[in-house]
Design a protein around this motif. Sequence first.
Motif, mmCIF file in Angstrom:
data_model
loop_
_atom_site.group_PDB
_atom_site.id
_atom_site.type_symbol
_atom_site.label_atom_id
_atom_site.label_comp_id
_atom_site.label_asym_id
_atom_site.label_seq_id
_atom_site.Cartn_x
_atom_site.Cartn_y
_atom_site.Cartn_z
ATOM 1 N N UNK A 1 -17.325 -15.027 54.346
ATOM 2 C CA UNK A 1 -16.964 -16.235 53.598
ATOM 3 C C UNK A 1 -17.912 -16.485 52.432
ATOM 4 N N UNK A 2 -19.133 -15.951 52.509
ATOM 5 C CA UNK A 2 -20.095 -16.149 51.420
ATOM 6 C C UNK A 2 -19.575 -15.591 50.094
ATOM 7 N N UNK A 3 -18.705 -14.603 50.165
ATOM 8 C CA UNK A 3 -18.169 -14.010 48.941
ATOM 9 C C UNK A 3 -17.393 -15.035 48.118
ATOM 10 N N UNK B 1 -21.618 -7.046 45.400
ATOM 11 C CA UNK B 1 -21.875 -6.426 46.706
ATOM 12 C C UNK B 1 -21.933 -4.906 46.599
ATOM 13 N N UNK B 2 -21.110 -4.345 45.733
ATOM 14 C CA UNK B 2 -21.066 -2.889 45.589
ATOM 15 C C UNK B 2 -22.203 -2.345 44.740
ATOM 16 N N UNK B 3 -22.550 -3.053 43.661
ATOM 17 C CA UNK B 3 -23.386 -2.473 42.622
ATOM 18 C C UNK B 3 -24.798 -3.046 42.522
ATOM 19 N N UNK C 1 -24.517 -9.276 35.641
ATOM 20 C CA UNK C 1 -23.485 -8.594 34.865
ATOM 21 C C UNK C 1 -22.400 -8.039 35.788
ATOM 22 N N UNK C 2 -22.785 -7.705 37.019
ATOM 23 C CA UNK C 2 -21.785 -7.190 37.948
ATOM 24 C C UNK C 2 -20.710 -8.243 38.225
ATOM 25 N N UNK D 1 -12.996 -2.347 49.885
ATOM 26 C CA UNK D 1 -14.318 -2.085 49.303
ATOM 27 C C UNK D 1 -15.412 -2.801 50.080
ATOM 28 N N UNK D 2 -15.105 -4.016 50.563
ATOM 29 C CA UNK D 2 -16.083 -4.761 51.362
ATOM 30 C C UNK D 2 -16.385 -4.012 52.658
ATOM 31 N N UNK D 3 -15.352 -3.535 53.317
ATOM 32 C CA UNK D 3 -15.535 -2.813 54.578
ATOM 33 C C UNK D 3 -16.352 -1.540 54.358
#
Length: 291
Positions: free
Chosen positions: A124-126, A178-180, A238-239, A282-284
Amino acid sequence: MDTDRLPGCYRHPDRDTGISCTRCERPICPDCMISAAVGFQCPECVRAGPGTGRRPAANAPRTIAGGVVAEDPQLVTKILIGINVAVFFLCLLAPALVVQLQLVGGYLEYLGGPVHGVAGGEYHRLLTSVFLHTEWWHIISNMIALWVIGGPLEAALGRTRYLAVYLLSGLGASVFVYLLADPGVRTVGASGAIFGLLGATVVLARRLRYEMRPVIIMVVLMLVLTFVPLGGVMRVSWQAHVGGLITGALVGLGMLAPTGARSRALVQWGTCAVVFLLAAALIVLRTAELT
């Protein structure tokens, strides 16, 4: 005299058009036309509403994206600004409560026990972090941008579709971080979602054949502010900005795809579903990598 020339728009006589308002039959250009259940209507007829009684929702004037033309076309934008401001004051008055509710945008945290943050299952933080701001300049600058960019876009898309663009853009912005970014970083703010509205605005301007230079200049300036250091005054993710911009443009393409009335909703909400599922995948994957 050229007798084959098309008539000029009643509001912009220098613009030839072959489209007329279905109610008053005045010629209207792409800047003035508003999608209706059948054909297009001019702004005056939309504002005037039905001649007698209340028009059924199925026959109500429609925006270019198929949403119902509302009496207050910027209501959702006002509500979003209100929520952001309210949460900002909550942070000032009870910062510990914000942490206890786990609204912060941390992605990977070790607090002397199990993993916390998004990587610890607090997904949920996303989205909750999209409504958090840390400084006065942070909330003020973002809310001004939300009003300037979001208000016109809401009027063009309609409330539900506009809200979908905003929330998915905010989610997309968080996923890119989260990814970068460093998994230990805390990222908060509405700027990623606002960049998403800007991406959808670019698509809208292209669809309506507006002059693109002002919109492109705005995108370039906002990206410059994202990547150019400003003496340590602001720390910009920037992400989040790039992720929000890309997500908003993708959702905007689905919302404004030139499809028939029967397939429009399928394309629009299908696009939203695909974007959401891609973000979830992508989160998983990122969570599995970190844990």
